[in-house]
Design an enzyme around this catalytic site. Structure first.
Site, PDB file in Angstrom:
ATOM      1  CG  ASP A  72     -30.640 -40.925 -22.256  1.00 34.17           C
ATOM      2  OD1 ASP A  72     -31.806 -40.510 -22.052  1.00 34.17           O
ATOM      3  OD2 ASP A  72     -30.292 -41.492 -23.298  1.00 34.17           O
ATOM      4  CG  ASN A  99     -34.309 -27.260 -24.493  1.00 32.85           C
ATOM      5  OD1 ASN A  99     -34.950 -26.725 -25.406  1.00 32.85           O
ATOM      6  ND2 ASN A  99     -33.098 -27.773 -24.694  1.00 32.85           N
ATOM      7  CE1 TYR A 165     -40.561 -32.744 -31.419  1.00 32.59           C
ATOM      8  CE2 TYR A 165     -42.471 -31.454 -32.087  1.00 32.59           C
ATOM      9  CZ  TYR A 165     -41.199 -31.517 -31.553  1.00 32.59           C
ATOM     10  OH  TYR A 165     -40.566 -30.358 -31.144  1.00 32.59           O
ATOM     11  CB  VAL A 166     -48.399 -34.161 -32.493  1.00 34.79           C
ATOM     12  CG1 VAL A 166     -49.693 -33.582 -31.934  1.00 34.79           C
ATOM     13  CG2 VAL A 166     -47.922 -33.331 -33.683  1.00 34.79           C
ATOM     14  CB  ALA A 168     -43.984 -36.992 -27.171  1.00 38.53           C
TER      15      ALA A 168
HETATM   16  P1  NDP Z   1     -31.447 -29.973 -31.113  1.00 37.47           P
HETATM   17  O1  NDP Z   1     -31.568 -31.270 -31.850  1.00 37.47           O
HETATM   18  O2  NDP Z   1     -30.686 -28.881 -31.735  1.00 37.47           O
HETATM   19  O3  NDP Z   1     -30.872 -30.254 -29.657  1.00 37.47           O
HETATM   20  C1  NDP Z   1     -31.455 -31.264 -28.862  1.00 37.47           C
HETATM   21  C2  NDP Z   1     -30.918 -31.169 -27.462  1.00 37.47           C
HETATM   22  O4  NDP Z   1     -31.571 -32.151 -26.626  1.00 37.47           O
HETATM   23  C3  NDP Z   1     -29.427 -31.457 -27.369  1.00 37.47           C
HETATM   24  O5  NDP Z   1     -28.888 -30.633 -26.373  1.00 37.47           O
HETATM   25  C4  NDP Z   1     -29.362 -32.931 -26.943  1.00 37.47           C
HETATM   26  O6  NDP Z   1     -28.187 -33.262 -26.200  1.00 37.47           O
HETATM   27  C5  NDP Z   1     -30.572 -32.977 -26.012  1.00 37.47           C
HETATM   28  N1  NDP Z   1     -31.133 -34.326 -25.853  1.00 37.47           N
HETATM   29  C6  NDP Z   1     -31.824 -35.055 -26.752  1.00 37.47           C
HETATM   30  N2  NDP Z   1     -32.174 -36.236 -26.240  1.00 37.47           N
HETATM   31  C7  NDP Z   1     -31.698 -36.268 -24.965  1.00 37.47           C
HETATM   32  C8  NDP Z   1     -31.729 -37.207 -23.915  1.00 37.47           C
HETATM   33  N3  NDP Z   1     -32.323 -38.406 -24.058  1.00 37.47           N
HETATM   34  N4  NDP Z   1     -31.134 -36.888 -22.744  1.00 37.47           N
HETATM   35  C9  NDP Z   1     -30.538 -35.694 -22.574  1.00 37.47           C
HETATM   36  N5  NDP Z   1     -30.469 -34.753 -23.535  1.00 37.47           N
HETATM   37  C10 NDP Z   1     -31.040 -35.040 -24.716  1.00 37.47           C
HETATM   38  O7  NDP Z   1     -32.945 -29.539 -30.828  1.00 37.47           O
HETATM   39  P2  NDP Z   1     -33.576 -28.076 -30.544  1.00 37.47           P
HETATM   40  O8  NDP Z   1     -32.634 -27.269 -29.756  1.00 37.47           O
HETATM   41  O9  NDP Z   1     -34.102 -27.558 -31.814  1.00 37.47           O
HETATM   42  O10 NDP Z   1     -34.826 -28.492 -29.650  1.00 37.47           O
HETATM   43  C11 NDP Z   1     -34.876 -28.283 -28.250  1.00 37.47           C
HETATM   44  C12 NDP Z   1     -36.324 -28.495 -27.794  1.00 37.47           C
HETATM   45  O11 NDP Z   1     -37.175 -27.583 -28.480  1.00 37.47           O
HETATM   46  C13 NDP Z   1     -36.855 -29.897 -28.107  1.00 37.47           C
HETATM   47  O12 NDP Z   1     -37.667 -30.338 -27.051  1.00 37.47           O
HETATM   48  C14 NDP Z   1     -37.676 -29.681 -29.371  1.00 37.47           C
HETATM   49  O13 NDP Z   1     -38.680 -30.648 -29.498  1.00 37.47           O
HETATM   50  C15 NDP Z   1     -38.235 -28.279 -29.126  1.00 37.47           C
HETATM   51  N6  NDP Z   1     -38.633 -27.527 -30.319  1.00 37.47           N
HETATM   52  C16 NDP Z   1     -37.755 -27.305 -31.370  1.00 37.47           C
HETATM   53  C17 NDP Z   1     -38.156 -26.565 -32.468  1.00 37.47           C
HETATM   54  C18 NDP Z   1     -37.247 -26.278 -33.628  1.00 37.47           C
HETATM   55  O14 NDP Z   1     -37.740 -25.817 -34.682  1.00 37.47           O
HETATM   56  N7  NDP Z   1     -35.954 -26.462 -33.514  1.00 37.47           N
HETATM   57  C19 NDP Z   1     -39.524 -26.015 -32.549  1.00 37.47           C
HETATM   58  C20 NDP Z   1     -40.346 -26.278 -31.392  1.00 37.47           C
HETATM   59  C21 NDP Z   1     -39.894 -27.003 -30.324  1.00 37.47           C
HETATM   60  P3  NDP Z   1     -26.820 -33.724 -27.005  1.00 37.47           P
HETATM   61  O15 NDP Z   1     -26.393 -32.566 -27.841  1.00 37.47           O
HETATM   62  O16 NDP Z   1     -25.820 -33.982 -25.934  1.00 37.47           O
HETATM   63  O17 NDP Z   1     -27.188 -34.917 -27.802  1.00 37.47           O
END
Ligand code: NDP
Length: 266
Positions: A72, A99, A165-166, A168
């Site tokens: 985490d 990411n 969210y904005v 952060a």
């Molecule tokens: P998803 O919800 O599809 O995936 C989130 C990912 O982050 C997963 O791999 C999850 O791991 C991991 N994660 C979340 N919290 C933690 C934590 N505390 N520690 C470690 N890993 C963590 O999201 P997206 O792929 O869509 O988003 C990825 C990034 O892109 C984010 O930062 C999001 O804010 C940003 N973003 C997304 C957009 C969108 O439209 N999708 C647009 C703009 C930005 P696990 O699967 O193991 O839980």
């Protein structure tokens, strides 16, 4: 320039990357694109081990190296362990992609409890800070590195109901811009990638919650008649780390297919 020379300038062969949330969504697109360009990839995941194993197997299937490590990112000690394990396994760390992220509840600022703001800051800002601080000494020592921060178009759209969210992501961008200036003398490039809507679990949920439809139904209204895919973000990451991306640092790069600000965010 010959094709071989061009390929060499885009190659990440011999480089080692950590991708947080590299197991699924945008992170999986980044892990695959970096591996395709030749990097060895450390996939940091939180819960979804099956997805982490799947991406690791795909990368190994390309003849490239990958390992999946659970953490985490809000746990600073665990993050330090991942940086240490990366160096133990591959000898170094060249690329960090911050990411991993979570969505927020969608209430107005007045109705949002302070703990929701803390939660979003813990993951987006402090998670990225822990990883950045854990890898920087290694990058400085080797005299080269790339750090990417995945932000969002939301920092300019500033939609009502998206306060935590904005905030952060804005904090994340502030850190990245200062870092870019601090680290340029150490040959470390720092960039912010800010996507609009991307077709991932988070993106699909956002569309469902806001317009009650499947993201694919919106394709005809989107730039290029499709949604942004994780591979679109991955390919940009790979380019920025390559020799051809060599003079790009300290920037926010918006990936929204040219949709005007805010319109892509349903
Ligand atoms: P998803 O919800 O599809 O995936 C989130 C990912 O982050 C997963 O791999 C999850 O791991 C991991 N994660 C979340 N919290 C933690 C934590 N505390 N520690 C470690 N890993 C963590 O999201 P997206 O792929 O869509 O988003 C990825 C990034 O892109 C984010 O930062 C999001 O804010 C940003 N973003 C997304 C957009 C969108 O439209 N999708 C647009 C703009 C930005 P696990 O699967 O193991 O839980």
């Amino acid at each position: 320039m010959s094709n071989v020379q061009k390929e060499k300038r885009l190659s990440l062969v011999g480089r080692v990357a950590i991708v947080t949330g590299g197991n699924r969504g945008i992170g999986s697109g980044i892990s695959l694109a970096l591996a395709k360009a030749g990097a060895s990839v450390v996939i940091c995941y939180r819960r979804d081990e099956a997805a982490a194993k799947d991406i690791t197997a795909k990368i190994e299937g390309m003849g490239k190296k990958a390992i999946a490590l659970q953490a985490d990112i809000t746990d600073c000690d665990k993050v330090k362990e991942i940086a240490a394990k990366t160096v133990d396994t591959f000898g170094k760390v060249d690329i960090l992609v911050n990411n991993a992220g979570i969505a927020s509840r969608g209430k107005n600022i007045l109705d949002t409890e302070a703990k929701e703001f803390h939660k979003l800051m813990e993951v987006h800002f402090f998670g990225a800070l822990h990883f950045t601080q854990a890898v920087l000494p290694h990058m400085r020592k080797q005299g080269r590195g790339d750090i990417h921060f995945i932000s969002s178009l939301e920092t300019i759209a500033c939609l009502p109901g998206h306060g935590p969210y904005v905030m952060a992501k804005a904090a994340l961008e502030g850190m990245a811009k200062v870092l870019a200036k601090e680290e340029l003398q150490n040959n470390i490039r720092v960039n912010i990638i800010a996507p609009g809507l991307v077709e991932t679990e988070m993106g699909r949920r956002l569309v469902k919650a806001n317009v009650g439809r499947d993201i694919k139904e919106l394709y005809p209204t989107m730039p290029f008649r499709r949604a942004c895919q994780p591979s679109d973000i991955g390919n940009l990451c790979a380019f920025l780390c390559s020799e051809d991306g060599g003079y790009i640092s300290g920037h926010v790069i918006y990936v929204d297919g040219g949709g005007t600000i805010g319109q892509m965010l349903v």
